[in-house]
Write a protein that holds these residues in place. Structure first.
Motif, mmCIF file in Angstrom:
data_model
loop_
_atom_site.group_PDB
_atom_site.id
_atom_site.type_symbol
_atom_site.label_atom_id
_atom_site.label_comp_id
_atom_site.label_asym_id
_atom_site.label_seq_id
_atom_site.Cartn_x
_atom_site.Cartn_y
_atom_site.Cartn_z
ATOM 1 N N ASP A 307 0.467 -0.826 0.324
ATOM 2 C CA ASP A 307 -0.005 -0.310 -0.172
ATOM 3 C C ASP A 307 0.643 1.510 -0.248
ATOM 4 O OD1 ASP A 307 -2.085 -1.976 0.196
ATOM 5 O OD2 ASP A 307 -3.112 -0.918 1.958
ATOM 6 N N VAL A 308 1.904 1.447 0.651
ATOM 7 C CA VAL A 308 2.632 2.279 0.891
ATOM 8 C C VAL A 308 3.112 2.559 -0.348
ATOM 9 C CG1 VAL A 308 4.550 3.490 1.820
ATOM 10 C CG2 VAL A 308 3.465 2.154 3.191
ATOM 11 N N HIS A 309 4.121 1.461 -0.912
ATOM 12 C CA HIS A 309 4.283 1.596 -2.244
ATOM 13 C C HIS A 309 2.779 2.270 -3.337
ATOM 14 C CE1 HIS A 309 4.709 0.194 -6.787
ATOM 15 N NE2 HIS A 309 6.279 -0.020 -6.678
ATOM 16 N N HIS A 310 2.387 1.776 -3.410
ATOM 17 C CA HIS A 310 1.211 2.632 -4.999
ATOM 18 C C HIS A 310 1.061 3.510 -4.201
ATOM 19 C CE1 HIS A 310 1.262 -1.546 -5.978
ATOM 20 N NE2 HIS A 310 0.077 -2.538 -4.931
ATOM 21 N N ALA A 311 0.879 4.033 -3.033
ATOM 22 C CA ALA A 311 0.839 5.194 -2.721
ATOM 23 C C ALA A 311 1.636 5.727 -3.237
ATOM 24 C CB ALA A 311 0.324 5.396 -1.398
ATOM 25 N N PHE A 327 -5.650 4.234 -5.254
ATOM 26 C CA PHE A 327 -4.859 4.887 -5.057
ATOM 27 C C PHE A 327 -4.505 6.294 -5.165
ATOM 28 C CE2 PHE A 327 -3.398 0.869 -3.736
ATOM 29 C CZ PHE A 327 -2.961 0.762 -2.175
ATOM 30 N N ALA A 328 -5.643 6.468 -6.861
ATOM 31 C CA ALA A 328 -5.434 8.325 -7.281
ATOM 32 C C ALA A 328 -5.696 9.104 -6.363
ATOM 33 C CB ALA A 328 -6.642 7.571 -8.395
ATOM 34 N N ALA A 332 -5.191 9.053 -0.285
ATOM 35 C CA ALA A 332 -4.745 7.548 -0.030
ATOM 36 C C ALA A 332 -3.257 7.760 0.003
ATOM 37 C CB ALA A 332 -4.629 6.742 -0.937
ATOM 38 N N LEU A 333 -2.629 8.538 0.108
ATOM 39 C CA LEU A 333 -1.398 9.147 0.477
ATOM 40 C C LEU A 333 -0.816 9.726 2.297
ATOM 41 C CD1 LEU A 333 2.372 8.870 0.447
ATOM 42 C CD2 LEU A 333 2.071 11.130 -0.762
ATOM 43 N N VAL A 334 -2.166 10.288 2.381
ATOM 44 C CA VAL A 334 -1.981 10.909 3.412
ATOM 45 C C VAL A 334 -2.228 9.615 4.480
ATOM 46 C CG1 VAL A 334 -3.157 11.608 4.843
ATOM 47 C CG2 VAL A 334 -2.758 13.511 2.946
ATOM 48 N N LYS A 335 -3.588 8.718 4.427
ATOM 49 C CA LYS A 335 -3.564 7.472 4.984
ATOM 50 C C LYS A 335 -2.470 6.468 5.200
ATOM 51 C CE LYS A 335 -7.492 4.143 5.850
ATOM 52 N NZ LYS A 335 -8.328 3.501 5.138
ATOM 53 N N HIS A 343 -6.240 -0.046 2.407
ATOM 54 C CA HIS A 343 -7.036 -1.165 2.855
ATOM 55 C C HIS A 343 -6.838 -2.005 3.806
ATOM 56 C CE1 HIS A 343 -8.253 -0.676 -1.255
ATOM 57 N NE2 HIS A 343 -6.980 -1.645 -2.152
ATOM 58 N N ASP A 344 -7.805 -1.042 5.001
ATOM 59 C CA ASP A 344 -8.423 -1.753 6.291
ATOM 60 C C ASP A 344 -9.486 -2.370 6.356
ATOM 61 O OD1 ASP A 344 -9.505 0.892 6.244
ATOM 62 O OD2 ASP A 344 -8.191 1.740 8.163
ATOM 63 N N GLY A 345 -10.405 -2.706 5.391
ATOM 64 C CA GLY A 345 -11.622 -3.764 5.839
ATOM 65 C C GLY A 345 -12.421 -2.591 4.355
#
Length: 570
Positions: A307-311, A327-328, A332-335, A343-345
């Protein structure tokens, strides 16, 4: 010397040595044994099971003639180590550097890689993570088609070559993480099936048949993989293992293989007196992966965090195809910077379903984050890397984040050489269909698939790093940026603080800028091409990617596509 092999269903087993075949005697739990007095270090041998074979030893320590040849006796005690003062290295606060032995240097050997360690020392990385080294068919491969899992690829230098490399790394103060594959075996040269129930009989993943971790006979199969892990850590002095695609380990037992492995490795660490690290590659976004055994988790030290990579990739490249679509949005990067995962549910548009669980309470050092890695570059048709402008911004965020950062070889100087997918299958059917299989694997990712034939040697040769690029001013300048970022990360405790609840991030809804606070340290990023004035006001600039950067009472004046790290007054 005593030869042993597990073959629980066999009625007769022989060991084939230079002086002929010798019958083996059945022992307990399906094990067979035979004593051959004249055998010793270097003796070639193989096994014949109920008249079929000869086959290499499933636990072969050396395959001097490749995956289709006989095994060779290898005595670990014959190697002389010089790392007696090495006390290991903790993952916390560390920076990892991933490399592929065959393409890291022109020679493609452990010995040649060891000659480049000074570069890594000056970069100030703490671990090198080497892609799989098990024997593979042919002379070139990423390593995920490995068989004979206890042996070492002879083209790289064999078992002594790996030991010499680890020894040299330890002398240089660098730990070694080895990538291992336990979820499948390669399609060529795999001779485990004649010996016992190593496989479950169904496709465990896109890459191959599932290994038997929970069916009849699986006790010894599990010991096969756990014993393999212990061998690398004990006999090769490896400091940690990266476990490939653990979501493809099919295990319905009450006690998962990973939990059993974690316990065994903890015991070994106590015995050796140095820390040992287990890193899982998992697509599940399940925090139980990295929770301690005593807290009901699987006990992994850390896991790769896609997720970090994609963001990061989406923020610095603008791409939003395939899995990047989730992640567009700049949020998403903030999260991911504040909560570890996106993706946390919640719903994943790419998957068409909900995915993951919150990583509440998980420290950031347990999440391995990167801007590039072998998959994210090599899974693109052209194996293309991020441009330098994107690397500057992405590295600035990665190396000031609360996660354990990982670099991919050549990234630190903006290598222009691609990292393509390549293989060298000897069977014509596998060789001729490799490109088609690869294209099918990434169907729906939004790529125009114009990848070169992975079976052609040119794909391998083009993937080798060109170290002469370091002589060019632009590449050298980027290398200095990476060195400065890592040095600053190690100098300022705020930047290696793994507590996600201490990270504050705000971002422009249109994605033009982002500001991340790490205590009194502020990371300001201008993603847009225009000059912007951003917080903090009146701060001291510690490091900036571009000049001129001016700090005044109105804020920080940042040129287009630039990043600055500042210290504010508490």
């Amino acid at each position: 010397m005593i030869f042993e092999v597990w073959a629980p269903k066999a009625t007769a087993v022989e060991v084939d040595v230079p002086n002929g075949r010798r019958p083996m005697s059945p022992g307990e739990r399906g094990w067979w044994w035979a004593e051959v007095a004249e055998a010793g270090h270097g003796t070639r041998y193989a096994f014949v099971v109920d008249g079929d074979g000869p086959y290499p030893d499933p636990r072969s320590r050396r395959q001097p003639e490749g995956v289709f040849g006989p095994s060779a006796v290898y005595e670990h005690a014959r190697f002389t180590w010089s790392d007696h003062e090495w006390k290991g290295r903790d993952l916390r606060g560390s920076v990892i550097y991933e490399l592929h032995v065959g393409t890291f240097t022109g020679e493609g050997t452990f010995a040649a890689a060891a000659e480049r360690l000074e570069h890594l020392v000056e970069l100030c990385v703490d671990f090198v993570e080497i892609m799989p080294v098990a024997p593979v068919p042919g002379g070139r491969n990423w390593g995920y088609d490995g068989v004979d899992l206890y042996a070492v690829n002879e083209t790289y230098g064999g078992p002594d070559g790996l030991k010499s490399f680890v020894d040299a790394c330890h002398r240089a103060g660098i730990g070694v993480i080895l990538d291992v594959v336990y979820n499948h075996l390669g399609p060529s040269g795999n001779f485990l099936r004649p010996f016992g129930p190593y496989f479950s009989g169904f496709a465990g993943s896109y890459w191959g048949e599932a290994v038997n971790l929970d069916g009849p006979g699986s006790d010894e199969v599990r010991r096969y993989f756990i014993g393999n892990a212990v061998q690398w850590l004990r006999d090769y002095h490896i400091d940690g293992l990266r476990l490939d695609a653990v979501h493809a380990l099919h295990d319905k037992r009450a006690r998962h293989l990973l939990a059993e492995l974690s316990e065994e490795v903890d015991v070994l660490a106590c015995s050796l007196g140095r820390p040992l690290t287990l890193i899982a590659e998992s697509d599940l976004n399940d925090p139980r992966m990295v929770r301690p055994l005593e807290a009901g988790g699987l006990g992994m030290s850390a896991q790769w965090n896609d997720d970090v990579h994609h963001a990061l990739h989406t923020a610095v490249s603008g791409e939003s195809h395939g899995y990047y679509e989730d992640f567009a949005d700049p949020s998403a990067l903030v999260k991911v910077l504040t909560q570890g995962v996106l993706h946390d549910g919640g719903h994943s548009g790419f998957r068409g379903r909900t995915h993951g669980q919150p990583f509440t309470g998980v420290p950031g050092h347990r999440l391995i984050a990167c801007l590039q890695n072998h998959d994210q570059i090599g899974n693109r048709p052209g194996g293309d890397r991020l441009p330098m402008s994107a690397l500057k911004l992405g590295a600035g965020l990665l190396l000031t984040s609360p996660f354990t950062p990982m670099l991919f070889m050549g990234e630190e100087w903006g290598a222009r050489t691609p990292f393509l997918f390549f293989s060298d299958h000897v069977e014509p059917a596998l060789r001729e269909s490799e490109g088609v299989r690869r294209e099918r694997e990434f169907d729906g990712f939004g790529y125009t698939w114009d990848a070169p034939d992975p079976s052609e040697e040119e794909a391998f040769l083009r993937s080798k790093l060109d170290w002469s690029e370091l002589k060019e001013e632009e590449n050298w300048s980027l290398l200095c940026w990476y060195r400065d970022l890592i040095a600053l990360r190690k100098a300022l405790p705020e930047l290696s603080d793994p507590r996600l609840d201490r990270v504050r991030v705000e971002a422009d809804p249109d994605g033009k800028w982002l500001i991340m606070w790490r205590g009194t340290v502020c990371v300001s990023v201008n993603f847009s091409p225009e000059t912007l004035t951003l917080p903090p006001a009146g701060a001291t600039v510690l490091l900036a990617s571009d000049d001129p950067v001016a700090s005044g009472p109105d804020g920080l004046r940042l040129p287009g596509q630039a990043l600055a790290i500042c210290r504010t007054i508490p």
